[in-house]
Design a protein around this motif. Structure first.
Motif, PDB file in Angstrom:
ATOM      1  N   GLU A 170      49.698  42.459  36.825  1.00 10.15           N
ATOM      2  CA  GLU A 170      50.067  41.530  37.883  1.00 10.15           C
ATOM      3  C   GLU A 170      48.967  41.469  38.922  1.00 10.15           C
ATOM      4  OE1 GLU A 170      50.946  42.762  41.144  1.00 10.15           O
ATOM      5  OE2 GLU A 170      50.900  44.874  40.681  1.00 10.15           O
ATOM      6  N   SER A 171      49.019  40.474  39.735  1.00 12.67           N
ATOM      7  CA  SER A 171      48.046  40.315  40.809  1.00 12.67           C
ATOM      8  C   SER A 171      48.766  40.597  42.120  1.00 12.67           C
ATOM      9  CB  SER A 171      47.474  38.898  40.796  1.00 12.67           C
ATOM     10  OG  SER A 171      46.849  38.643  39.566  1.00 12.67           O
TER      11      SER A 171
ATOM     12  N   GLU B 151      45.434  41.244  44.982  1.00  9.27           N
ATOM     13  CA  GLU B 151      44.389  40.508  44.284  1.00  9.27           C
ATOM     14  C   GLU B 151      44.436  40.936  42.826  1.00  9.27           C
ATOM     15  OE1 GLU B 151      42.940  44.333  45.445  1.00  9.27           O
ATOM     16  OE2 GLU B 151      43.255  42.729  46.864  1.00  9.27           O
ATOM     17  N   PRO B 152      43.851  40.167  41.925  1.00 12.15           N
ATOM     18  CA  PRO B 152      43.849  40.572  40.508  1.00 12.15           C
ATOM     19  C   PRO B 152      42.893  41.749  40.283  1.00 12.15           C
ATOM     20  CG  PRO B 152      43.152  38.275  40.757  1.00 12.15           C
ATOM     21  CD  PRO B 152      43.341  38.830  42.114  1.00 12.15           C
ATOM     22  N   THR B 153      43.375  42.960  40.497  1.00 17.24           N
ATOM     23  CA  THR B 153      42.508  44.135  40.472  1.00 17.24           C
ATOM     24  C   THR B 153      41.877  44.398  39.121  1.00 17.24           C
ATOM     25  OG1 THR B 153      44.413  45.537  40.054  1.00 17.24           O
ATOM     26  CG2 THR B 153      43.703  45.307  42.328  1.00 17.24           C
ATOM     27  N   HIS B 154      42.568  44.131  38.038  1.00 21.90           N
ATOM     28  CA  HIS B 154      41.989  44.404  36.725  1.00 21.90           C
ATOM     29  C   HIS B 154      40.741  43.562  36.474  1.00 21.90           C
ATOM     30  CE1 HIS B 154      46.223  45.775  35.955  1.00 21.90           C
ATOM     31  NE2 HIS B 154      45.510  46.831  35.635  1.00 21.90           N
ATOM     32  N   ALA B 155      40.631  42.415  37.085  1.00 18.66           N
ATOM     33  CA  ALA B 155      39.463  41.553  36.893  1.00 18.66           C
ATOM     34  C   ALA B 155      38.194  42.222  37.406  1.00 18.66           C
ATOM     35  CB  ALA B 155      39.672  40.211  37.595  1.00 18.66           C
TER      36      ALA B 155
ATOM     37  N   THR C 266      40.440  40.731  30.719  1.00 20.27           N
ATOM     38  CA  THR C 266      41.708  41.020  31.386  1.00 20.27           C
ATOM     39  C   THR C 266      42.498  39.734  31.554  1.00 20.27           C
ATOM     40  OG1 THR C 266      42.744  42.054  33.308  1.00 20.27           O
ATOM     41  CG2 THR C 266      40.782  40.787  33.716  1.00 20.27           C
ATOM     42  N   ILE C 267      43.796  39.875  31.518  1.00 21.33           N
ATOM     43  CA  ILE C 267      44.698  38.746  31.704  1.00 21.33           C
ATOM     44  C   ILE C 267      45.457  38.991  32.994  1.00 21.33           C
ATOM     45  CG2 ILE C 267      46.608  37.442  30.722  1.00 21.33           C
ATOM     46  CD1 ILE C 267      45.463  39.144  28.076  1.00 21.33           C
ATOM     47  N   CYS C 268      45.317  38.103  33.939  1.00 18.21           N
ATOM     48  CA  CYS C 268      45.904  38.280  35.259  1.00 18.21           C
ATOM     49  C   CYS C 268      47.220  37.522  35.370  1.00 18.21           C
ATOM     50  CB  CYS C 268      44.944  37.774  36.330  1.00 18.21           C
ATOM     51  SG  CYS C 268      43.316  38.525  36.248  1.00 18.21           S
TER      52      CYS C 268
ATOM     53  N   PHE D  69      52.501  39.594  42.083  1.00 18.46           N
ATOM     54  CA  PHE D  69      53.582  40.544  41.822  1.00 18.46           C
ATOM     55  C   PHE D  69      54.393  40.228  40.575  1.00 18.46           C
ATOM     56  CE2 PHE D  69      53.037  40.820  46.524  1.00 18.46           C
ATOM     57  CZ  PHE D  69      52.401  42.047  46.519  1.00 18.46           C
ATOM     58  N   SER D  70      53.751  39.673  39.547  1.00 14.65           N
ATOM     59  CA  SER D  70      54.430  39.458  38.264  1.00 14.65           C
ATOM     60  C   SER D  70      53.424  39.614  37.138  1.00 14.65           C
ATOM     61  CB  SER D  70      55.084  38.081  38.201  1.00 14.65           C
ATOM     62  OG  SER D  70      54.124  37.070  38.243  1.00 14.65           O
TER      63      SER D  70
END
Length: 95
Positions: free
Chosen positions: A59-60, A63-67, A78-80, A84-85
């Protein structure tokens, strides 16, 4: 009355990803499907990649942290999700 530094709240994840890709030229934003927000390494293609691809989704929150973890020696893509979902289940098939 609240004031935001955002253009449109619904576009905050997409705008963050676009800014991240503009800042780091080694990244690409896969914007083929509007509901799927995918950040991937620009130097990786399915035809030439001979290693295991490491994919993360999440989830973001703020912010979209995995990106921020996409790059050489780290995540391949990564797929954002939205704020919050989690990302849609079918979005992994796009990658």
């Amino acid at each position: 009355m609240y004031e935001y530094i955002l253009n449109v709240i619904a576009d905050v994840v997409i705008e963050f990803i676009e800014g991240l890709v503009e800042t780091y030229p080694g990244l690409e934003y896969l914007d083929v499907f509007p509901l799927v927000k995918v950040v991937l390494r620009a130097d990786v293609s399915a035809a030439t990649y001979d290693k295991v691809a490491v994919i993360s989704g999440g989830e973001s929150g703020h912010e979209p942290t995995h990106a921020g973890f996409v790059g050489e020696g780290m995540l391949t893509t990564t797929i954002c999700g939205d704020i919050f979902s989690s990302p849609p289940v079918d979005s992994i098939l796009v990658v």
